[in-house]
Design a protein around this motif. Structure first.
Motif, PDB file in Angstrom:
ATOM      1  N   UNK A 195     -51.597  39.251 -23.386  1.00  0.00           N
ATOM      2  CA  UNK A 195     -52.566  39.432 -22.302  1.00  0.00           C
ATOM      3  C   UNK A 195     -52.182  38.636 -21.063  1.00  0.00           C
ATOM      4  N   UNK A 196     -51.689  37.391 -21.278  1.00  0.00           N
ATOM      5  CA  UNK A 196     -51.425  36.480 -20.164  1.00  0.00           C
ATOM      6  C   UNK A 196     -50.052  35.839 -20.331  1.00  0.00           C
ATOM      7  N   UNK A 197     -49.281  35.835 -19.252  1.00  0.00           N
ATOM      8  CA  UNK A 197     -48.022  35.093 -19.202  1.00  0.00           C
ATOM      9  C   UNK A 197     -48.217  33.905 -18.269  1.00  0.00           C
ATOM     10  N   UNK A 198     -47.970  32.691 -18.777  1.00  0.00           N
ATOM     11  CA  UNK A 198     -48.037  31.472 -17.980  1.00  0.00           C
ATOM     12  C   UNK A 198     -46.626  30.977 -17.720  1.00  0.00           C
ATOM     13  N   UNK A 199     -46.184  31.085 -16.475  1.00  0.00           N
ATOM     14  CA  UNK A 199     -44.904  30.506 -16.074  1.00  0.00           C
ATOM     15  C   UNK A 199     -45.178  29.059 -15.679  1.00  0.00           C
ATOM     16  N   UNK A 200     -44.863  28.140 -16.577  1.00  0.00           N
ATOM     17  CA  UNK A 200     -45.215  26.731 -16.378  1.00  0.00           C
ATOM     18  C   UNK A 200     -44.046  25.984 -15.752  1.00  0.00           C
ATOM     19  N   UNK A 201     -44.219  25.560 -14.517  1.00  0.00           N
ATOM     20  CA  UNK A 201     -43.116  24.987 -13.754  1.00  0.00           C
ATOM     21  C   UNK A 201     -42.395  26.108 -13.037  1.00  0.00           C
ATOM     22  N   UNK A 202     -43.118  26.812 -12.176  1.00  0.00           N
ATOM     23  CA  UNK A 202     -42.608  28.065 -11.610  1.00  0.00           C
ATOM     24  C   UNK A 202     -41.673  27.917 -10.437  1.00  0.00           C
ATOM     25  N   UNK A 203     -40.838  26.879 -10.442  1.00  0.00           N
ATOM     26  CA  UNK A 203     -39.922  26.653  -9.318  1.00  0.00           C
ATOM     27  C   UNK A 203     -38.616  27.416  -9.477  1.00  0.00           C
ATOM     28  N   UNK A 204     -38.319  27.912 -10.681  1.00  0.00           N
ATOM     29  CA  UNK A 204     -37.032  28.562 -10.939  1.00  0.00           C
ATOM     30  C   UNK A 204     -37.083  30.006 -10.442  1.00  0.00           C
ATOM     31  N   UNK A 205     -36.321  30.301  -9.378  1.00  0.00           N
ATOM     32  CA  UNK A 205     -36.417  31.586  -8.702  1.00  0.00           C
ATOM     33  C   UNK A 205     -36.136  32.768  -9.636  1.00  0.00           C
ATOM     34  N   UNK A 206     -35.067  32.694 -10.428  1.00  0.00           N
ATOM     35  CA  UNK A 206     -34.712  33.810 -11.305  1.00  0.00           C
ATOM     36  C   UNK A 206     -35.763  34.029 -12.394  1.00  0.00           C
ATOM     37  N   UNK A 207     -36.350  32.946 -12.874  1.00  0.00           N
ATOM     38  CA  UNK A 207     -37.398  33.065 -13.884  1.00  0.00           C
ATOM     39  C   UNK A 207     -38.664  33.675 -13.266  1.00  0.00           C
ATOM     40  N   UNK A 208     -38.924  33.310 -12.015  1.00  0.00           N
ATOM     41  CA  UNK A 208     -40.023  33.958 -11.290  1.00  0.00           C
ATOM     42  C   UNK A 208     -39.796  35.466 -11.216  1.00  0.00           C
ATOM     43  N   UNK A 209     -38.585  35.849 -10.810  1.00  0.00           N
ATOM     44  CA  UNK A 209     -38.264  37.270 -10.650  1.00  0.00           C
ATOM     45  C   UNK A 209     -38.419  38.016 -11.970  1.00  0.00           C
ATOM     46  N   UNK A 210     -38.000  37.381 -13.061  1.00  0.00           N
ATOM     47  CA  UNK A 210     -38.141  37.993 -14.377  1.00  0.00           C
ATOM     48  C   UNK A 210     -39.621  38.245 -14.691  1.00  0.00           C
ATOM     49  N   UNK A 211     -40.464  37.246 -14.428  1.00  0.00           N
ATOM     50  CA  UNK A 211     -41.896  37.399 -14.706  1.00  0.00           C
ATOM     51  C   UNK A 211     -42.537  38.450 -13.808  1.00  0.00           C
ATOM     52  N   UNK A 212     -42.095  38.509 -12.550  1.00  0.00           N
ATOM     53  CA  UNK A 212     -42.625  39.528 -11.646  1.00  0.00           C
ATOM     54  C   UNK A 212     -42.273  40.937 -12.139  1.00  0.00           C
ATOM     55  N   UNK A 213     -41.076  41.091 -12.658  1.00  0.00           N
ATOM     56  CA  UNK A 213     -40.651  42.397 -13.183  1.00  0.00           C
ATOM     57  C   UNK A 213     -41.489  42.795 -14.390  1.00  0.00           C
ATOM     58  N   UNK A 214     -41.796  41.818 -15.240  1.00  0.00           N
ATOM     59  CA  UNK A 214     -42.614  42.095 -16.420  1.00  0.00           C
ATOM     60  C   UNK A 214     -44.047  42.426 -16.002  1.00  0.00           C
ATOM     61  N   UNK A 215     -44.531  41.719 -15.009  1.00  0.00           N
ATOM     62  CA  UNK A 215     -45.881  41.980 -14.502  1.00  0.00           C
ATOM     63  C   UNK A 215     -46.005  43.434 -14.019  1.00  0.00           C
ATOM     64  N   UNK A 216     -44.983  43.903 -13.314  1.00  0.00           N
ATOM     65  CA  UNK A 216     -45.021  45.262 -12.773  1.00  0.00           C
ATOM     66  C   UNK A 216     -44.833  46.334 -13.857  1.00  0.00           C
ATOM     67  N   UNK A 217     -44.173  45.934 -14.956  1.00  0.00           N
ATOM     68  CA  UNK A 217     -43.881  46.911 -16.020  1.00  0.00           C
ATOM     69  C   UNK A 217     -44.947  46.956 -17.109  1.00  0.00           C
ATOM     70  N   UNK A 218     -45.873  45.985 -17.103  1.00  0.00           N
ATOM     71  CA  UNK A 218     -46.879  45.908 -18.170  1.00  0.00           C
ATOM     72  C   UNK A 218     -48.261  45.643 -17.553  1.00  0.00           C
ATOM     73  N   UNK A 219     -49.220  45.366 -18.437  1.00  0.00           N
ATOM     74  CA  UNK A 219     -50.588  45.100 -17.966  1.00  0.00           C
ATOM     75  C   UNK A 219     -50.959  43.620 -18.052  1.00  0.00           C
ATOM     76  N   UNK A 220     -49.971  42.738 -18.110  1.00  0.00           N
ATOM     77  CA  UNK A 220     -50.265  41.312 -18.265  1.00  0.00           C
ATOM     78  C   UNK A 220     -50.915  40.742 -16.999  1.00  0.00           C
ATOM     79  N   UNK A 221     -51.618  39.625 -17.193  1.00  0.00           N
ATOM     80  CA  UNK A 221     -52.036  38.767 -16.101  1.00  0.00           C
ATOM     81  C   UNK A 221     -50.987  37.658 -15.968  1.00  0.00           C
ATOM     82  N   UNK A 222     -50.535  37.402 -14.744  1.00  0.00           N
ATOM     83  CA  UNK A 222     -49.478  36.411 -14.524  1.00  0.00           C
ATOM     84  C   UNK A 222     -50.051  35.170 -13.853  1.00  0.00           C
ATOM     85  N   UNK A 223     -49.844  34.011 -14.517  1.00  0.00           N
ATOM     86  CA  UNK A 223     -50.269  32.718 -13.991  1.00  0.00           C
ATOM     87  C   UNK A 223     -49.018  31.874 -13.736  1.00  0.00           C
ATOM     88  N   UNK A 224     -48.915  31.323 -12.527  1.00  0.00           N
ATOM     89  CA  UNK A 224     -47.788  30.449 -12.202  1.00  0.00           C
ATOM     90  C   UNK A 224     -48.323  29.050 -11.935  1.00  0.00           C
TER      91      UNK A 224
END
Length: 391
Positions: A80-109
């Motif tokens: 249901x929820x993805x928590x990117x904890x310590x969201x300073x890593x640009x590539x990891x941010x991009x990965x989470x953004x891609x997952x957010x767009x491909x699924x129905x998750x809520x994204x917390x940074x």
């Protein structure tokens, strides 16, 4: 009950680092509360638990392989929820953004950095440059020039910092977490007004136990942290050089390691420091228990857990007021001492006052134990659960 996935660069675990410790505490406490929680990470540092999962591709983080793996994982586990904890890593941010767009998750940074870090690093540069200038006239002109330049530099880097954070794909973030209300104010000032209600403050948690005073205190001044330029251990070494002869029964212990380790050890030798020991990377609790004072001389921090952890063992903090969350942790002349950055003489006086006055130190220690209860994991987890419930 929601299914949560916490994403980190390093595997969450106690003693690895601040962010990893926080992720570990949040994960385990959420499990206690009945949540299903997994950890996904790039780099493994310790033994994996069943719910600890490493990404298959560790170099190209937002690669198609990781996107496919992460998407399948989210769908398979009904995340249901993805928590990117310590969201300073640009590539990891991009990965989470891609997952957010491909699924129905809520994204917390969750941001664990100080947003004004670039400006604070300039003070380091200025101090080091002036220190290396040989004569007093040169120091004077360097100081005037660098102070004038700082006005321009501050303006320029505030704009750069704003541009960096404004590049966040904010419309795909459901909540943005800061460590201090002061950091929240900053982000509210640079993000569009429509995003303001998505910015929340949740501090780092600690575990508070009842049996923290089982070891007799010794005359130890403690430093705990990675031996990097940011931590500016050289400031503390210089201060110790100035007062070591006045306190021959006291010892300075340095717990930690890092890329500036040899440099700091060489500086200690150059100053001919006595009663000092570099003990390397170790579990810090044993040192908190027996030490009376903990010193922090960092140029900047996010919300340093080391000062919170120390206080639960009655170890009194002295720190420069060089980061906005310092006042959240240390109430000056109540549970410790905050010093104006970067006044060496004032810091030395503060340290002498605590080393000389046992009654004052004990009072600060008692006050500290009361003050840190608001950071207890049992209180902090309520804020996380409330956030998740309202997404």
């Amino acid at each position: 009950m929601k299914n949560i996935c916490i994403v980190n660069v390093l595997q969450p675990a106690l003693g690895i680092g601040g962010i990893e410790t926080v992720s570990h505490l949040i994960k385990n406490k959420l499990k206690e509360k009945g949540f299903n929680v997994w950890s996904l990470f790039i780099t493994s540092k310790t033994i994996k638990e069943e719910t600890d999962i490493q990404f298959p591709e560790t170099k190209e983080i937002d690669s198609p392989k990781n996107v496919c793996f992460f998407t399948d994982f989210v769908k398979r586990q009904n995340i249901d929820i993805v928590l990117l904890n310590g969201g300073w890593h640009k590539d990891l941010q991009e990965l989470c953004f891609k997952i957010k767009k491909a699924t129905n998750i809520k994204l917390v940074i969750a941001s664990h950095s100080n947003p004004s870090v670039r400006i604070k690093e300039y003070d380091d540069y200025k101090e080091i440059y002036i220190h290396k200038t040989k004569n007093q006239i040169g120091k004077l002109f360097a100081s005037i020039y660098l102070n004038v330049k700082k006005v321009w530099y501050t303006y320029k880097n505030k704009k750069i910092t704003e541009q960096i954070y404004q590049k966040y794909d904010i419309d795909n973030i459901d909540a943005f977490i800061t460590l201090s209300q002061e950091y929240t104010k900053f982000f509210q000032s640079i993000f569009p007004s429509r995003f303001s209600n998505k910015i929340h403050t949740i501090a780092n948690p600690i575990i508070i136990e009842n049996n923290t005073h089982t070891v007799k205190k010794e005359n130890i001044v403690l430093f705990v942290g990675r031996l990097t330029l940011q931590k500016r251990l050289d400031r503390l070494l210089y201060i110790w050089h100035k007062l070591q002869n006045k306190f021959p029964t006291w010892k300075l212990l340095i717990v930690g390691d890092g890329e500036h380790s040899l440099e700091y050890k060489d500086y200690a030798k150059k100053l001919q420091l006595a009663n000092i020991d570099f003990v390397g990377q170790q579990q810090s609790d044993v040192f908190f228990k027996k030490s009376k004072i903990i010193c922090m001389t960092s140029s900047h921090e996010g919300l340093p857990m080391v000062l919170l952890e120390a206080q639960k063992f009655g170890c009194v903090p002295i720190a420069y007021n060089s980061f906005e969350s310092a006042k959240d942790i240390v109430k000056n002349k109540y549970n410790g001492l905050l010093i104006e950055p970067f006044k060496i003489k004032e810091y030395k006086k503060a340290l002498i006052s605590l080393m000389s006055n046992e009654d004052l130190r004990k009072q600060y220690a008692l006050n500290g134990e009361t003050h840190i209860t608001k950071f207890d994991i049992n209180e902090i987890i309520k804020e996380w659960i409330s956030l998740f419930d309202n997404l």
